[in-house]
Write an enzyme that holds these catalytic residues in place. Structure first.
Site, PDB file in Angstrom:
ATOM      1  N   TYR A  46      -2.107   0.261  10.692  1.00  0.00           N
ATOM      2  CA  TYR A  46      -2.146  -0.300   9.505  1.00  0.00           C
ATOM      3  C   TYR A  46      -0.859   0.105   8.629  1.00  0.00           C
ATOM      4  O   TYR A  46      -0.360  -0.918   8.058  1.00  0.00           O
ATOM      5  CB  TYR A  46      -3.347   0.386   8.597  1.00  0.00           C
ATOM      6  CG  TYR A  46      -3.508  -0.021   7.244  1.00  0.00           C
ATOM      7  CD1 TYR A  46      -3.955  -1.440   6.945  1.00  0.00           C
ATOM      8  CD2 TYR A  46      -3.195   0.804   6.143  1.00  0.00           C
ATOM      9  CE1 TYR A  46      -3.999  -1.718   5.474  1.00  0.00           C
ATOM     10  CE2 TYR A  46      -3.217   0.556   4.961  1.00  0.00           C
ATOM     11  CZ  TYR A  46      -3.721  -0.839   4.509  1.00  0.00           C
ATOM     12  OH  TYR A  46      -3.711  -1.148   3.107  1.00  0.00           O
TER      13      TYR A  46
ATOM     14  N   SER B 226       0.765  -1.069   0.084  1.00  0.00           N
ATOM     15  CA  SER B 226       0.045   0.044  -0.001  1.00  0.00           C
ATOM     16  C   SER B 226       0.800   1.203  -0.088  1.00  0.00           C
ATOM     17  O   SER B 226       2.003   1.089   0.393  1.00  0.00           O
ATOM     18  CB  SER B 226      -0.894   0.260   1.129  1.00  0.00           C
ATOM     19  OG  SER B 226      -1.641   1.189   1.325  1.00  0.00           O
TER      20      SER B 226
END
Length: 236
Positions: free
Chosen positions: A156, A143
């Site tokens: 995250y 990501s």
């Protein structure tokens, strides 16, 4: 011309979104695909769709990537059905409460288990086979949060920084073995899970799952001497 004819790929988190798009595009290039996710109904439907419409064959294997024995069984099912695994796509991931001040420790645990341990379990299951045949490709879906952090993404982002570190280190460990590693880092993608968590951004059109899948196909269809280590895919 189908560039992956005769190859076999395992894709985790394959029942929807990015994972589904990756499976469909790899199959369209002729690869057999082994579909892994916890959502059994969606997984079976996707396998049937691929078997009817593409050049590759699909096998659905319900799998919880946080269970090491289940991940090992996923690999064994792929070998039993197709005889080899040429591509392993670590796509399964969770986006949950990430601000440290939210103190959602249970959600942090889930992200660590899926986003980090699930990746390591997948690599461990397939790596001996790839090293033995001196070929293969491990693709980790990371990501942009593995490159930059905002005030609500700490945990995250930490898991995605870990994926990036694993990818970078593994690529160095596997240099000149014939086994490749690619780290694909998408920005905001138009999937139900991401938009539910992050909401819409009226100033920027999100990526589509197919855009990320295209980056995966690009990485795994390069010549044997080319290893695409990192691709960052952002909306304009």
């Amino acid at each position: 011309m189908m560039k992956l004819k005769g190859k076999t790929a395992i894709i985790t988190g394959a029942s929807a979104g990015i994972g589904q798009a990756i499976a469909e595009q790899l199959a369209a290039e002729g690869s057999n695909v082994v579909l892994a996710a916890r959502s059994t109904g969606k997984l079976k439907d996707l396998a049937e769709k691929i078997n009817q419409k593409t050049g590759g064959k699909a096998l659905d294997v319900p799998t919880d990537v946080t269970d090491k024995s289940a991940v090992d069984e996923l690999y064994n099912r792929a070998i039993d059905s197709f005889g080899t695994v040429d591509i392993y796509v670590n796509n399964a991931g969770l986006v949950l409460s990430s601000a440290i001040t939210d103190r959602e420790v249970g959600e942090w645990d889930k992200m660590v288990d899926v986003n980090i341990k699930g990746v390591l379990y997948g690599i461990d299951s397939v790596l001996p086979h790839m090293l033995e045949k001196a070929s293969g490709h491990i693709v980790n879906i990371d990501s942009v949060s593995g490159h930059e952090v905002n005030k609500s993404s700490a945990v995250y982002a930490a898991t995605k920084y870990a994926v990036r570190a694993i990818s970078e280190s593994l690529e160095k460990e596997l240099a000149r073995t014939g086994v490749k590693v690619s780290n694909i880092s998408p920005g905001r993608v138009n999937t139900e899970r991401v938009l539910k968590k992050l909401g819409d951004d009226p100033e920027r059109k999100p990526l589509q799952p197919e855009d990320v899948a295209g980056a995966v196909v690009y990485a795994v269809t390069q010549p044997d001497y080319v290893n695409v280590n990192e691709i960052i895919v952002r909306p304009v």
